[in-house]
Enzyme design. Structure first.
Site, mmCIF file in Angstrom:
data_model
loop_
_atom_site.group_PDB
_atom_site.id
_atom_site.type_symbol
_atom_site.label_atom_id
_atom_site.label_comp_id
_atom_site.label_asym_id
_atom_site.label_seq_id
_atom_site.Cartn_x
_atom_site.Cartn_y
_atom_site.Cartn_z
ATOM 1 N N CYS A 68 0.809 -1.226 0.000
ATOM 2 C CA CYS A 68 0.000 0.000 0.000
ATOM 3 C C CYS A 68 0.844 1.278 0.000
ATOM 4 O O CYS A 68 0.578 2.204 -0.762
ATOM 5 C CB CYS A 68 -1.026 0.001 1.129
ATOM 6 S SG CYS A 68 -0.360 -0.009 2.793
ATOM 7 N N HIS A 118 -2.978 0.568 7.213
ATOM 8 C CA HIS A 118 -3.229 0.450 5.780
ATOM 9 C C HIS A 118 -3.543 1.826 5.213
ATOM 10 O O HIS A 118 -4.038 2.701 5.940
ATOM 11 C CB HIS A 118 -4.399 -0.509 5.524
ATOM 12 C CG HIS A 118 -4.589 -0.850 4.086
ATOM 13 N ND1 HIS A 118 -3.620 -1.477 3.333
ATOM 14 C CD2 HIS A 118 -5.628 -0.628 3.247
ATOM 15 C CE1 HIS A 118 -4.064 -1.636 2.089
ATOM 16 N NE2 HIS A 118 -5.282 -1.122 2.009
ATOM 17 N N HIS A 130 -6.080 0.936 -3.600
ATOM 18 C CA HIS A 130 -5.115 0.463 -2.610
ATOM 19 C C HIS A 130 -4.583 -0.902 -3.004
ATOM 20 O O HIS A 130 -5.123 -1.564 -3.882
ATOM 21 C CB HIS A 130 -5.753 0.424 -1.213
ATOM 22 C CG HIS A 130 -6.876 -0.553 -1.086
ATOM 23 N ND1 HIS A 130 -6.881 -1.560 -0.156
ATOM 24 C CD2 HIS A 130 -8.040 -0.682 -1.773
ATOM 25 C CE1 HIS A 130 -7.998 -2.257 -0.264
ATOM 26 N NE2 HIS A 130 -8.716 -1.742 -1.246
#
Length: 158
Positions: A68, A118, A130
């Site tokens: 990510c 994240h 993502h």
């Protein structure tokens, strides 16, 4: 002599005022942004073009895959010439915090609260791009989807 003193005082006041004032912004920029709104839109478009690229832990290239933060770094480097932190933890302090209701394309969405785990790039219409997990691939998801709507989200504007 008194005229010289007044001139000196006036000059000093003007100098202090100039030093304390906020410099003018370049067109298309906001105080809370390192890049222009156009560059933010370009980043969002670029991120959408990477959907389907394989996930790879530590990855930060199209050929090698992305995690990510690697995806975010690649997108901003390519679309805006902006270096971003390499870890999600450091992204939590990058740019400026933005209220969720002020979200715009190109903003970063960080999940997990005070210590995010994240991150993705907001692309508009309640969607973000993502690189979600091992074995997966870069994808487009909705912030109001079943999983992501239950996560604590913070917004940062590069």
């Amino acid at each position: 002599m008194q005229t010289l003193r007044r001139s000196t005082v006036l000059f000093t006041c003007l100098l202090i005022a100039a030093c304390g004032s906020t410099p003018p912004l370049a067109p298309g920029r906001s105080r809370a942004s390192l890049i222009s709104a156009e560059q933010s839109r370009d980043a969002a478009i670029h991120a959408m073009g990477l959907v389907g690229t394989p996930y790879r832990y530590g990855g930060n290239t199209v050929d090698g895959g992305f995690d990510c933060s690697g995806l975010i770094g690649f997108v901003y480097r390519q679309s805006a010439g902006l270096a971003t932190p390499r870890t999600v933890a450091r992204l939590a302090d990058f740019g400026e915090p933005v209220a969720f209701d002020a979200l715009r394309t190109g903003d970063l969405v960080l999940f997990g609260g005070g210590r995010p785990t994240h991150a993705g790039i907001y692309v508009g219409e309640n969607r973000f791009v993502h690189a979600p997990s091992t074995g997966g691939e870069v994808r487009l998801d909705r912030l109001d989807g079943p999983y992501w709507s239950r996560q604590r989200v913070e917004v940062r504007r590069p």
